[in-house]
Design a protein around this motif. Structure first.
Motif, PDB file in Angstrom:
ATOM      1  N   ALA A 136       0.590  -1.535   0.078  1.00  0.00           N
ATOM      2  CA  ALA A 136       0.087   0.069  -0.318  1.00  0.00           C
ATOM      3  C   ALA A 136       0.776   1.153   0.267  1.00  0.00           C
ATOM      4  O   ALA A 136       2.076   1.024   0.422  1.00  0.00           O
ATOM      5  CB  ALA A 136      -1.168  -0.174   1.475  1.00  0.00           C
ATOM      6  N   TRP A 137       0.605   2.128  -0.569  1.00  0.00           N
ATOM      7  CA  TRP A 137       0.513   3.801  -0.506  1.00  0.00           C
ATOM      8  C   TRP A 137       0.172   4.614   0.265  1.00  0.00           C
ATOM      9  O   TRP A 137      -1.222   4.789   0.064  1.00  0.00           O
ATOM     10  CB  TRP A 137       1.161   4.414  -2.046  1.00  0.00           C
ATOM     11  CG  TRP A 137       2.357   3.511  -2.874  1.00  0.00           C
ATOM     12  CD1 TRP A 137       3.957   4.655  -2.481  1.00  0.00           C
ATOM     13  CD2 TRP A 137       2.491   2.431  -3.600  1.00  0.00           C
ATOM     14  NE1 TRP A 137       3.978   3.383  -3.080  1.00  0.00           N
ATOM     15  CE2 TRP A 137       3.903   2.812  -4.429  1.00  0.00           C
ATOM     16  CE3 TRP A 137       1.324   2.107  -3.904  1.00  0.00           C
ATOM     17  CZ2 TRP A 137       4.115   1.042  -4.994  1.00  0.00           C
ATOM     18  CZ3 TRP A 137       1.488  -0.179  -5.331  1.00  0.00           C
ATOM     19  CH2 TRP A 137       2.728   0.831  -5.674  1.00  0.00           C
ATOM     20  N   LEU A 138       0.404   5.323   1.200  1.00  0.00           N
ATOM     21  CA  LEU A 138       0.130   6.039   2.430  1.00  0.00           C
ATOM     22  C   LEU A 138      -0.182   7.912   1.955  1.00  0.00           C
ATOM     23  O   LEU A 138       0.532   7.781   1.675  1.00  0.00           O
ATOM     24  CB  LEU A 138       0.128   5.316   3.477  1.00  0.00           C
ATOM     25  CG  LEU A 138       0.646   3.910   4.196  1.00  0.00           C
ATOM     26  CD1 LEU A 138       0.038   4.233   5.376  1.00  0.00           C
ATOM     27  CD2 LEU A 138      -1.827   3.469   4.088  1.00  0.00           C
ATOM     28  N   PRO A 139      -0.940   8.206   2.071  1.00  0.00           N
ATOM     29  CA  PRO A 139      -0.728   9.947   2.104  1.00  0.00           C
ATOM     30  C   PRO A 139      -0.100  10.295   2.819  1.00  0.00           C
ATOM     31  O   PRO A 139       0.174   9.268   4.061  1.00  0.00           O
ATOM     32  CB  PRO A 139      -2.044   9.815   1.270  1.00  0.00           C
ATOM     33  CG  PRO A 139      -2.864   9.072   2.049  1.00  0.00           C
ATOM     34  CD  PRO A 139      -2.203   7.506   2.074  1.00  0.00           C
ATOM     35  N   ASN A 140       0.258  11.551   3.008  1.00  0.00           N
ATOM     36  CA  ASN A 140       1.329  11.967   3.892  1.00  0.00           C
ATOM     37  C   ASN A 140       0.438  12.455   4.953  1.00  0.00           C
ATOM     38  O   ASN A 140       0.287  14.251   4.117  1.00  0.00           O
ATOM     39  CB  ASN A 140       2.735  12.876   3.274  1.00  0.00           C
ATOM     40  CG  ASN A 140       3.750  13.233   4.891  1.00  0.00           C
ATOM     41  OD1 ASN A 140       3.157  13.053   5.962  1.00  0.00           O
ATOM     42  ND2 ASN A 140       4.489  13.506   4.745  1.00  0.00           N
ATOM     43  N   ILE A 141      -0.686  12.178   5.750  1.00  0.00           N
ATOM     44  CA  ILE A 141      -1.794  12.949   6.348  1.00  0.00           C
ATOM     45  C   ILE A 141      -1.297  13.630   7.869  1.00  0.00           C
ATOM     46  O   ILE A 141      -0.366  12.784   8.152  1.00  0.00           O
ATOM     47  CB  ILE A 141      -2.307  12.058   6.429  1.00  0.00           C
ATOM     48  CG1 ILE A 141      -2.832  11.702   5.489  1.00  0.00           C
ATOM     49  CG2 ILE A 141      -4.150  12.158   8.023  1.00  0.00           C
ATOM     50  CD1 ILE A 141      -4.082  11.827   4.666  1.00  0.00           C
TER      51      ILE A 141
END
Length: 63
Positions: free
Chosen positions: A28-33
């Motif tokens: 998975a690629w996670l957004p920078n939240i």
């Protein structure tokens, strides 16, 4: 913390790790939240926003 931006809706992307022998495994690629204090409808609340929304000025940060 949720992995979705409350401003633009950016979320997790799915795909594959591909090894040198061409074996595929899920990843998975996670957004920078980031969780920031922002002014929403005249009130200061904590919102989960991506760094692109912060950088582009889509969020009014609270002081």
């Amino acid at each position: 913390m949720a992995k979705i931006c409350e401003i633009c809706g950016k979320g997790t992307l799915a795909g594959n790790n591909v090894s040198h022998s061409n074996r595929h495994t899920k990843r998975a690629w996670l957004p920078n939240i980031q969780q920031v204090r922002a002014v929403v409808d005249g009130q200061v609340t904590r919102v989960n926003v991506c760094t692109r929304c912060l950088r582009s000025g889509n969020v009014n940060r609270a002081i």
